[in-house]
Design a protein around this motif. Structure first.
Motif, mmCIF file in Angstrom:
data_model
loop_
_atom_site.group_PDB
_atom_site.id
_atom_site.type_symbol
_atom_site.label_atom_id
_atom_site.label_comp_id
_atom_site.label_asym_id
_atom_site.label_seq_id
_atom_site.Cartn_x
_atom_site.Cartn_y
_atom_site.Cartn_z
ATOM 1 N N PRO A 1 0.599 -5.700 3.827
ATOM 2 C CA PRO A 1 0.068 -4.613 4.573
ATOM 3 C C PRO A 1 -1.295 -5.272 5.379
ATOM 4 N N ALA B 1 -3.055 -4.256 9.079
ATOM 5 C CA ALA B 1 -4.433 -3.531 9.053
ATOM 6 C C ALA B 1 -5.170 -4.418 9.622
ATOM 7 N N ARG C 1 11.298 0.364 7.237
ATOM 8 C CA ARG C 1 9.975 0.424 6.565
ATOM 9 C C ARG C 1 9.006 0.133 7.863
ATOM 10 N N GLU D 1 6.822 3.306 8.225
ATOM 11 C CA GLU D 1 5.721 3.505 7.385
ATOM 12 C C GLU D 1 4.657 2.554 7.976
ATOM 13 N N LEU D 2 5.048 1.443 8.427
ATOM 14 C CA LEU D 2 3.865 0.250 8.796
ATOM 15 C C LEU D 2 3.139 0.927 9.794
ATOM 16 N N ARG E 1 2.856 4.287 10.690
ATOM 17 C CA ARG E 1 1.986 5.218 10.210
ATOM 18 C C ARG E 1 0.729 4.837 9.472
ATOM 19 N N ASP E 2 0.780 3.783 8.796
ATOM 20 C CA ASP E 2 -0.347 3.495 7.767
ATOM 21 C C ASP E 2 -1.116 2.859 8.750
ATOM 22 N N SER E 3 -0.760 2.047 9.676
ATOM 23 C CA SER E 3 -1.785 1.137 10.560
ATOM 24 C C SER E 3 -2.250 2.002 11.835
ATOM 25 N N GLY F 1 5.205 7.099 13.327
ATOM 26 C CA GLY F 1 6.142 6.702 12.458
ATOM 27 C C GLY F 1 7.420 7.259 13.097
#
Length: 464
Positions: A154, A158, A182, A185-186, A188-190, A219
């Motif tokens: 992650p 980031a 995946r 998700e990467l 969305r999270d970043s 995402g």
């Protein structure tokens, strides 16, 4: 700007054949309006570690390798960039070869090389991990590079987001749809837009599943190639495209204002007398002729660019210098238009949207004498098709004013490519929301080129 992921079955160990296929896909991507095309992990040799280990010299490349010449030439001809993932020859002082992404620019020259940082157990027996993150700017977008296993950590996306990147380019050889999923998700999270070029065929770690694609920062998947399940008729090559215009660094971005200006004192000169070889538009309501002035360094580069144009074409200068007070008026008037059209938008959003078309006055390249609005004309002065009139707003043109806009007529795309090639070679940079806006020496130029400061700051014509 449109970017593409190319999915094709590499021929194991045949660098020449794979480079030729890549070159053809570069041309096809350009024909579909892409400004960049990315290839999967070890696409130049296929993901076959046994073959690379058996011939570590013949199966590795540097950026100057003659076997990459077809890809370099395709980039130059098409005017787009390519991310070629290959077994990279060991850098000076390094312990061994690397899994490397070579980013070739629209001129065919190397923009950057990224060496994969996170290696699997089998890869560590053959390759050396890289020690630095991969970053580059193209078309006003800051890109991050990653290769396969990198994306399982992650901190990699980031760091990319913290570095101001807007798009995450991943080359991979994933074996399952679950692993590919995946990336949603990467994203969305970043908060990054993601493009994945995944491999196909049987490799050292088993079969790769294809499914190359693109994801928005939410995402949402916006592009997907076919899943690979075995050999099929034809070569199985496929391109998936994603629009990244929303990831362009705009003039209102704090990163632009943060760049220091170290004014060099270079004078503004009148194009009409200093460079009569350049055609200057006459239909301006400007009795003083402010619009026909530019910094001397910009003028020299425009003359060099004109020499690079094909026979039958020349530059026409529409506007150069713009006094700071006039710049402020233009910005405020356009912001007011947007405020009336979109009353629900917050002031920060309106300020940002206005900067797509008119620069905020405090950092305006035109007021520094470093920016020029121009177009192509024939040697007789007749207009050619550029896709939109000069100064068409994003609203008026439905986004076609963006330099890398999709769905342009072929003639307009060709003319923009010709203009871009000449001006870039002369050292100017484009503001990618406006095909006609080019600059040198201002803060946006500094951001795009990596310069640590801008030599031109706002000035009054009378103070030169």
């Amino acid at each position: 700007m449109i970017i593409a992921a190319a999915q094709f079955p590499s021929v194991p160990g045949d660098i020449e054949a794979n480079a030729a296929r890549m070159a053809a896909l570069v041309g096809e991507a350009a024909d579909r309006g892409a400004g960049l095309v990315a290839f999967s992990e070890l696409a130049l040799t296929h993901y076959d570690l046994r073959l690379i280990a058996a011939d570590p010299v013949g199966m590795t490349v540097t950026e100057e390798d003659a076997r990459l010449a077809p890809v370099r030439e395709a980039c130059r001809t098409a005017g787009i960039a390519a991310v070629v993932n290959a077994a990279g020859r060991a850098r000076e002082g390094a312990a061994g070869p690397t899994i490397s992404s070579f980013v070739l620019g629209p001129d065919g020259a190397l923009l950057t090389r990224y060496d994969k940082r996170h290696l699997s157990g089998e890869e560590r027996k053959l390759f050396t991990p890289g020690g630095a993150d991969g970053r580059f700017m193209l078309g006003g977008v800051r890109f991050a590079l990653a290769t396969c296993l990198d994306s399982s950590f992650p901190e990699v996306p980031a760091r990319a987001a913290a570095d101001g990147c807007g798009v995450y380019l991943a080359s991979a050889f994933h074996d399952s749809a679950e692993r590919v999923e995946r990336y949603a998700e990467l994203a969305r999270d970043s908060g990054l837009q993601v493009l994945l070029a995944n491999g196909t065929g049987i490799g050292s770690c088993g079969p790769a599943c294809g499914l190359s694609g693109g994801w928005l920062p939410t995402g949402e998947r916006v592009a997907a190639a076919a899943e690979w399940s075995g050999p099929a008729p034809g070569d199985g090559a496929e391109l998936v495209l994603s629009d990244v215009r929303d990831r362009i660094t705009l003039m209102a971005d704090p990163a632009i204002a943060a760049i220091p200006v170290k004014e060099c004192g270079e004078p503004l000169v009148d194009i009409r007398t200093a460079a009569p070889a350049l055609l200057v538009a006459k239909d301006r309501h400007d009795t003083r002729g402010d619009f026909a002035h530019l910094r001397q360094g910009v003028l020299q580069r425009l003359l060099a660019a004109q020499e690079l144009l094909p026979d039958g074409l020349r530059l026409q200068i529409v506007e150069g210098y713009r006094p700071p007070a006039l710049q402020r008026r233009y910005f405020e008037e356009y912001a007011e238009e947007l405020r009336a059209a979109f009353p629900e938008r917050q002031e920060q959003r309106l300020h940002q949207d206005a900067s797509r078309y008119v620069s905020p006055p405090e950092i305006a390249p035109h007021s520094a004498g470093g920016a020029v609005d121009l177009t192509l004309v024939t040697t007789d002065g007749d207009e050619v098709d550029m896709g939109t009139p000069i100064n068409a707003s994003p609203e008026e043109s439905d986004g076609a004013c963006y330099t890398g806009a999709p769905d342009l007529p072929p003639a307009a795309r060709t003319h923009r490519r010709v203009l871009t090639t000449a001006l870039t070679a002369a050292g100017l940079v484009n503001y990618p929301t406006e095909w006609w806006h080019w600059s040198y020496g201002d803060r946006y130029w500094a951001l795009a080129t990596g310069a640590d400061h801008a030599p031109y700051g706002p000035m009054e014509l009378d103070s030169e």
